[in-house]
Scaffold this active site. Structure first.
Site, short mmCIF file in Angstrom:
data_model
loop_
_atom_site.label_atom_id
_atom_site.label_comp_id
_atom_site.label_asym_id
_atom_site.label_seq_id
_atom_site.Cartn_x
_atom_site.Cartn_y
_atom_site.Cartn_z
N ASP A 51 0.89 -1.33 0.14
CA ASP A 51 -0.02 0.12 -0.09
C ASP A 51 0.92 1.26 -0.04
OD1 ASP A 51 -3.22 0.65 1.00
OD2 ASP A 51 -1.90 2.08 0.92
N HIS A 82 -11.36 -7.89 -12.62
CA HIS A 82 -12.12 -6.86 -11.82
C HIS A 82 -13.37 -7.10 -10.98
CE1 HIS A 82 -12.96 -2.57 -11.12
NE2 HIS A 82 -14.32 -2.77 -11.22
N GLY A 109 -16.02 2.21 4.28
CA GLY A 109 -14.97 3.01 3.96
C GLY A 109 -14.33 2.60 2.67
N HIS A 119 -12.15 -1.93 -6.46
CA HIS A 119 -11.80 -3.17 -7.07
C HIS A 119 -11.31 -3.90 -5.73
CE1 HIS A 119 -9.00 -5.83 -10.25
NE2 HIS A 119 -8.86 -6.03 -8.94
N HIS A 121 -10.05 -5.48 -2.63
CA HIS A 121 -8.62 -5.68 -2.18
C HIS A 121 -8.60 -6.16 -0.75
CE1 HIS A 121 -10.21 -1.40 -1.88
NE2 HIS A 121 -9.43 -1.32 -0.86
N HIS A 155 -6.70 -6.19 2.73
CA HIS A 155 -5.66 -5.41 3.49
C HIS A 155 -4.98 -6.36 4.26
CE1 HIS A 155 -6.87 -1.02 2.80
NE2 HIS A 155 -7.92 -1.53 2.55
#
Ligand code: AMP
Length: 115
Positions: free
Chosen positions: A29, A45, A92, A97, A99, A101
């Site tokens: 990131d 996607h 949030g 796309h 992802h 974390h």
């Protein structure tokens, strides 16, 4: 398609890639919130977890497995880490796309509450 993470997957814009296979790519990131902050995305996607279908179940498992492997390689598995999907406005989510974390390298706060 004007999607920043599709562009990373297609190598149209740079990223620090830590893992890649035919379906998944993991990269650092650019605005990390912890010593380790990596994003794991499907190359395909899909805008949000809201949009996944039964046909994506295997792919979603691959995201988690890729995150686990990156965590192992970065040496944070013993102490642990967080895996997080933000979903939509209340979650949030900023980049449309999917992802995952991977956040770690330090003890992390539990500060998730309504604003
Ligand atoms: P989210 O709020 O869950 O949608 O998270 C989007 C994340 O993408 C944020 O942590 C951003 O710092 C990160 N991000 C945005 N653009 C890039 C990029 N080009 N390369 C790496 N990370 C990015």
């Amino acid at each position: 398609m004007d999607c920043v993470f599709c562009k990373i997957a297609n190598k149209e814009i740079p990223a620090t890639i830590l893992f890649e296979d035919e379906d998944v790519i993991a990269f650092r990131d650019t605005n990390p919130i912890a010593p380790v902050h990596v994003l794991v995305i499907p190359k395909k996607h899909i805008a949000s977890v809201v949009d996944i279908t039964e046909g994506d179940v295997n792919l979603m498992g691959k995201l988690v497995y890729a995150a686990k492997k990156v965590a192992d390689e970065l040496g944070i598995s013993e102490k642990g880490y967080k895996l997080l999907f933000r979903v939509g406005e209340h979650g949030g989510q900023e980049v449309e796309h999917i992802h995952l974390h991977l956040i770690g390298g330090a003890r992390l706060s539990e500060n998730i509450k309504p604003v």
